[in-house]
Design a protein around this motif. Structure first.
Motif, PDB file in Angstrom:
ATOM      1  N   ALA A  58       0.873  -1.115   0.020  1.00  0.00           N
ATOM      2  CA  ALA A  58       0.005  -0.211  -0.024  1.00  0.00           C
ATOM      3  C   ALA A  58       0.700   1.219   0.106  1.00  0.00           C
ATOM      4  N   GLY A  59       2.097   1.202   0.089  1.00  0.00           N
ATOM      5  CA  GLY A  59       3.048   2.329   0.002  1.00  0.00           C
ATOM      6  C   GLY A  59       3.382   2.736   1.309  1.00  0.00           C
ATOM      7  N   VAL A  60       3.003   2.112   2.407  1.00  0.00           N
ATOM      8  CA  VAL A  60       3.298   2.440   3.716  1.00  0.00           C
ATOM      9  C   VAL A  60       4.319   1.636   4.305  1.00  0.00           C
ATOM     10  N   VAL A  61       5.324   2.443   5.138  1.00  0.00           N
ATOM     11  CA  VAL A  61       6.603   1.636   5.963  1.00  0.00           C
ATOM     12  C   VAL A  61       5.841   1.167   7.248  1.00  0.00           C
ATOM     13  N   GLU A  62       5.807  -0.092   7.332  1.00  0.00           N
ATOM     14  CA  GLU A  62       5.407  -0.779   8.711  1.00  0.00           C
ATOM     15  C   GLU A  62       6.629  -1.614   8.995  1.00  0.00           C
ATOM     16  N   THR A  63       6.844  -1.292  10.525  1.00  0.00           N
ATOM     17  CA  THR A  63       8.218  -1.559  11.134  1.00  0.00           C
ATOM     18  C   THR A  63       7.918  -2.624  12.210  1.00  0.00           C
ATOM     19  N   ASP A  64       8.881  -3.622  12.197  1.00  0.00           N
ATOM     20  CA  ASP A  64       9.107  -4.701  13.469  1.00  0.00           C
ATOM     21  C   ASP A  64      10.171  -4.342  14.342  1.00  0.00           C
ATOM     22  N   ALA A  65      10.326  -4.648  15.632  1.00  0.00           N
ATOM     23  CA  ALA A  65      11.487  -4.448  16.345  1.00  0.00           C
ATOM     24  C   ALA A  65      11.330  -5.131  17.660  1.00  0.00           C
ATOM     25  N   ALA A  66      12.323  -5.549  18.430  1.00  0.00           N
ATOM     26  CA  ALA A  66      12.483  -6.093  19.363  1.00  0.00           C
ATOM     27  C   ALA A  66      13.837  -5.915  20.322  1.00  0.00           C
ATOM     28  N   TYR A  67      13.506  -6.105  21.509  1.00  0.00           N
ATOM     29  CA  TYR A  67      14.510  -5.716  22.538  1.00  0.00           C
ATOM     30  C   TYR A  67      14.559  -6.712  23.829  1.00  0.00           C
ATOM     31  N   MET A  68      15.745  -7.440  24.194  1.00  0.00           N
ATOM     32  CA  MET A  68      15.613  -8.372  25.167  1.00  0.00           C
ATOM     33  C   MET A  68      16.999  -8.273  26.109  1.00  0.00           C
ATOM     34  N   ASP A  69      16.705  -8.449  27.344  1.00  0.00           N
ATOM     35  CA  ASP A  69      17.831  -8.117  28.474  1.00  0.00           C
ATOM     36  C   ASP A  69      17.970  -9.518  28.777  1.00  0.00           C
ATOM     37  N   GLY A  70      19.295  -9.919  28.780  1.00  0.00           N
ATOM     38  CA  GLY A  70      19.753 -11.355  29.106  1.00  0.00           C
ATOM     39  C   GLY A  70      19.853 -11.486  30.436  1.00  0.00           C
ATOM     40  N   ASP A  71      19.936 -10.290  31.489  1.00  0.00           N
ATOM     41  CA  ASP A  71      19.952 -10.677  32.824  1.00  0.00           C
ATOM     42  C   ASP A  71      18.570 -10.731  33.448  1.00  0.00           C
ATOM     43  N   THR A  72      17.739 -10.093  32.999  1.00  0.00           N
ATOM     44  CA  THR A  72      16.256 -10.417  33.439  1.00  0.00           C
ATOM     45  C   THR A  72      15.210 -10.926  32.622  1.00  0.00           C
ATOM     46  N   PHE A  73      15.534 -11.300  31.417  1.00  0.00           N
ATOM     47  CA  PHE A  73      14.717 -11.919  30.450  1.00  0.00           C
ATOM     48  C   PHE A  73      13.338 -11.140  30.097  1.00  0.00           C
ATOM     49  N   ARG A  74      13.490  -9.519  30.485  1.00  0.00           N
ATOM     50  CA  ARG A  74      12.652  -8.912  30.176  1.00  0.00           C
ATOM     51  C   ARG A  74      12.777  -8.467  28.604  1.00  0.00           C
ATOM     52  N   LEU A  75      11.614  -8.469  27.802  1.00  0.00           N
ATOM     53  CA  LEU A  75      11.405  -8.363  26.443  1.00  0.00           C
ATOM     54  C   LEU A  75      10.398  -7.508  26.002  1.00  0.00           C
ATOM     55  N   GLY A  76      10.435  -6.825  25.078  1.00  0.00           N
ATOM     56  CA  GLY A  76       9.622  -5.962  24.493  1.00  0.00           C
ATOM     57  C   GLY A  76       9.493  -5.773  22.969  1.00  0.00           C
ATOM     58  N   ALA A  77       8.263  -5.661  22.366  1.00  0.00           N
ATOM     59  CA  ALA A  77       8.362  -5.854  20.870  1.00  0.00           C
ATOM     60  C   ALA A  77       7.300  -4.888  20.318  1.00  0.00           C
ATOM     61  N   ASP A 158      28.787  -6.493  27.662  1.00  0.00           N
ATOM     62  CA  ASP A 158      29.532  -5.219  28.229  1.00  0.00           C
ATOM     63  C   ASP A 158      30.518  -6.152  29.216  1.00  0.00           C
ATOM     64  N   ALA A 159      31.340  -4.885  30.099  1.00  0.00           N
ATOM     65  CA  ALA A 159      32.356  -5.406  30.962  1.00  0.00           C
ATOM     66  C   ALA A 159      31.996  -6.084  31.892  1.00  0.00           C
ATOM     67  N   GLN A 160      30.639  -5.693  32.545  1.00  0.00           N
ATOM     68  CA  GLN A 160      30.108  -6.605  33.637  1.00  0.00           C
ATOM     69  C   GLN A 160      29.371  -7.820  33.196  1.00  0.00           C
ATOM     70  N   SER A 161      29.582  -8.398  32.153  1.00  0.00           N
ATOM     71  CA  SER A 161      29.173  -9.761  31.386  1.00  0.00           C
ATOM     72  C   SER A 161      27.593  -9.584  31.028  1.00  0.00           C
ATOM     73  N   ARG A 162      26.896  -8.548  31.216  1.00  0.00           N
ATOM     74  CA  ARG A 162      25.771  -8.326  30.735  1.00  0.00           C
ATOM     75  C   ARG A 162      25.588  -8.436  29.350  1.00  0.00           C
ATOM     76  N   MET A 163      24.327  -9.112  28.922  1.00  0.00           N
ATOM     77  CA  MET A 163      24.175  -9.177  27.350  1.00  0.00           C
ATOM     78  C   MET A 163      22.670  -8.642  26.908  1.00  0.00           C
ATOM     79  N   VAL A 192      18.422 -14.300  24.536  1.00  0.00           N
ATOM     80  CA  VAL A 192      19.502 -13.982  25.022  1.00  0.00           C
ATOM     81  C   VAL A 192      19.442 -14.339  26.588  1.00  0.00           C
ATOM     82  N   ASP A 193      20.504 -15.153  27.182  1.00  0.00           N
ATOM     83  CA  ASP A 193      20.699 -15.329  28.562  1.00  0.00           C
ATOM     84  C   ASP A 193      22.095 -15.026  28.767  1.00  0.00           C
ATOM     85  N   SER A 194      22.228 -14.032  29.572  1.00  0.00           N
ATOM     86  CA  SER A 194      23.474 -13.474  30.086  1.00  0.00           C
ATOM     87  C   SER A 194      24.518 -14.626  30.571  1.00  0.00           C
ATOM     88  N   THR A 195      23.948 -15.809  31.186  1.00  0.00           N
ATOM     89  CA  THR A 195      24.891 -16.598  31.706  1.00  0.00           C
ATOM     90  C   THR A 195      25.394 -17.533  30.683  1.00  0.00           C
TER      91      THR A 195
END
Length: 463
Positions: A58-77, A158-163, A192-195
């Protein structure tokens, strides 16, 4: 201390370089990941991510995205979202919510608006023109409408082993309104799982979402496997299974990173990716499919640097030469460019074979022309294990520019090991053992199924 970032496709370098500066200054993987992906989303000439991404039917830009924290397993998308300037930032914000972590369509846009995120029309004039051209072609010819689906996937340590891990894409060009691929789906598009470690995917979402291979890769790394071996065991058997049941698998590409800094990739197509570790510069690699052990070629980066040098000499950004070199860069890394079949080339607006397009790009630049011929000849000799020919090519090379000169000098310095390595398939590529420091090999056993094979390769290099 180990810090690292890996991103899918060459465009990832745009974001990894500034994000690594944050990590080196003590920043967190959480912030660095968002910095990296936002840089890619903001660049208007990347056609499959963020502002400038190619639109749907239809000529419209539709986006998908996701983020996940390996320390807490929190995710958003978010999925099928419109008018969000930086989808990855909204995905990260959603990961902090107690519920409603994956929002689609107008729900994602409303959330972004109420939380103060920038909204804007994501369709650029350039992307709109490509959409109109494609629409006219589809009306007059029986063509496959679907192309342009390179998700940027990023992983950070990162240097604190967070992923952390994140994805962002505008999805298939000319897709149906509301179509969603694997990118926002945990387990399939990312995990992701930081361990343990992290993995993310890019390719044809309709195939990638058929199995949770990102999760499976992380699980296998948790059993002690290297990143490369975990990917090999997770990805290729599934591709083979799809083939056996007549599914004709399309593009599958993955990157993975362990907590100790060991990384690997898997792919069934030509695939570029960017890697940065500790104090090193961001490196761009090109992987070629080769069964379940893809070849990773550092020599290809020298070739690409030569191409970029040529681009900087061109004042007319609308010229055929510029168009042949800039948007069609992948063709210059083909081992056997097609000299018979013509394809319509956007920007140049002509039907050309691969070889004709390459000739347009390299002919005005003698150094680039020579670098290209060197790259193709050495690549062919390696693929066919032609040791004597490979030796002659390296010994008789004539200077054609600093990037290729440095690459060839490295091969000459380690000629015996190069020739030994060209005859074995113990690692991810015939030149990989030469170009990486033995110290790095000892640290991560990168590319080897086990430590015994790693030491066997080191013996070959120094014998």
């Amino acid at each position: 201390m180990t810090i690292a970032m890996i991103g899918t496709w060459r465009m990832a370098e745009t974001g990894i370089t500034p994000a690594m500066a944050e990590l080196r200054a003590g920043g967190s993987a959480r912030d660095a990941l968002v910095t990296a992906i936002k840089a890619v989303e903001d660049y208007p000439y990347y056609q499959s991510v963020g502002y400038g991404g190619l639109p749907n039917a239809a000529g419209v830009v539709e986006t998908d995205a996701a983020y996940m924290d390996g320390d807490t397993f929190r995710l958003g998308a978010i999925a099928g979202a419109r008018d969000i300037a930086n989808p990855i930032a909204v995905a990260q914000a959603l990961s902090q919510e107690p519920a409603n972590n994956l929002l689609v369509g107008t729900g994602a846009t409303e959330y972004a608006s109420t939380r103060g995120f920038e909204l804007k029309n994501m369709l650029t004039e350039r992307a709109g023109q490509k959409w109109e051209q494609k629409r006219q072609e589809l009306a007059s010819k029986n063509l496959n409408p679907y192309d342009g689906h390179d998700t940027v996937g990023m992983v950070a340590l990162d240097a604190q082993s967070r992923m952390t891990v994140g994805t962002s894409t505008s999805g298939l060009f000319m897709k149906r309104t509301g179509r969603v691929g694997d990118s926002p789906l945990p387990g399939a598009g990312y995990y992701v799982d930081s361990t343990i470690g992290v993995a993310t995917a890019t390719g044809m979402g309709e195939d990638l979402m058929k199995a949770s291979l990102s999760y499976e890769t992380v699980r296998l790394m948790g059993t002690g496997l290297s990143a490369s071996e975990a990917l090999r065991q997770a990805v290729y058997p599934f591709i083979d299974r799809l083939t056996k049941i007549g599914q004709h698998p399309r593009e599958f590409s993955y990157v993975a990173l362990r907590q100790d800094g060991d990384w690997g990739i898997a792919t069934n197509v030509e695939f570029t990716f960017a890697v940065a570790q500790d104090d090193g510069a961001t490196q761009i690699y090109i992987a070629q499919p080769n069964g379940d052990q893809p070849d990773i070629q550092l020599l290809g980066r020298a070739m690409d640097q030569m191409r970029v040098q040529a681009l900087r000499q061109i004042k007319d950004k609308h010229s055929q030469v510029y168009k042949a070199l800039k948007p069609n860069w992948k063709i210059y890394h083909k081992a056997d460019p097609d000299a018979k079949t013509k394809h319509y080339r956007f920007g140049i607006n002509e039907s050309l074979t691969d070889q004709e397009l390459i000739d347009i790009g390299i002919t005005p630049f003698p150094n680039l022309h020579n670098a290209y011929e060197t790259y193709i000849d050495i690549h062919d000799a390696l693929l066919n294990s032609q040791t004597e020919r490979l030796s002659n090519l390296i010994k008789t090379y004539r200077s054609c520019g600093e990037p290729m000169d440095i690459a060839i000098a490295t091969l000459r310095k380690n000629l015996k090991g190069v020739l030994n390595a060209s005859q074995t398939r113990l690692s991810n590529g015939p030149l990989e053992g030469i170009n990486r420091k033995i110290k790095a090999l000892k640290r991560s056993c990168y590319g080897f199924a086990n430590q015994e094979r790693m030491f066997e390769r080191i013996y070959q290099l120094i014998a």
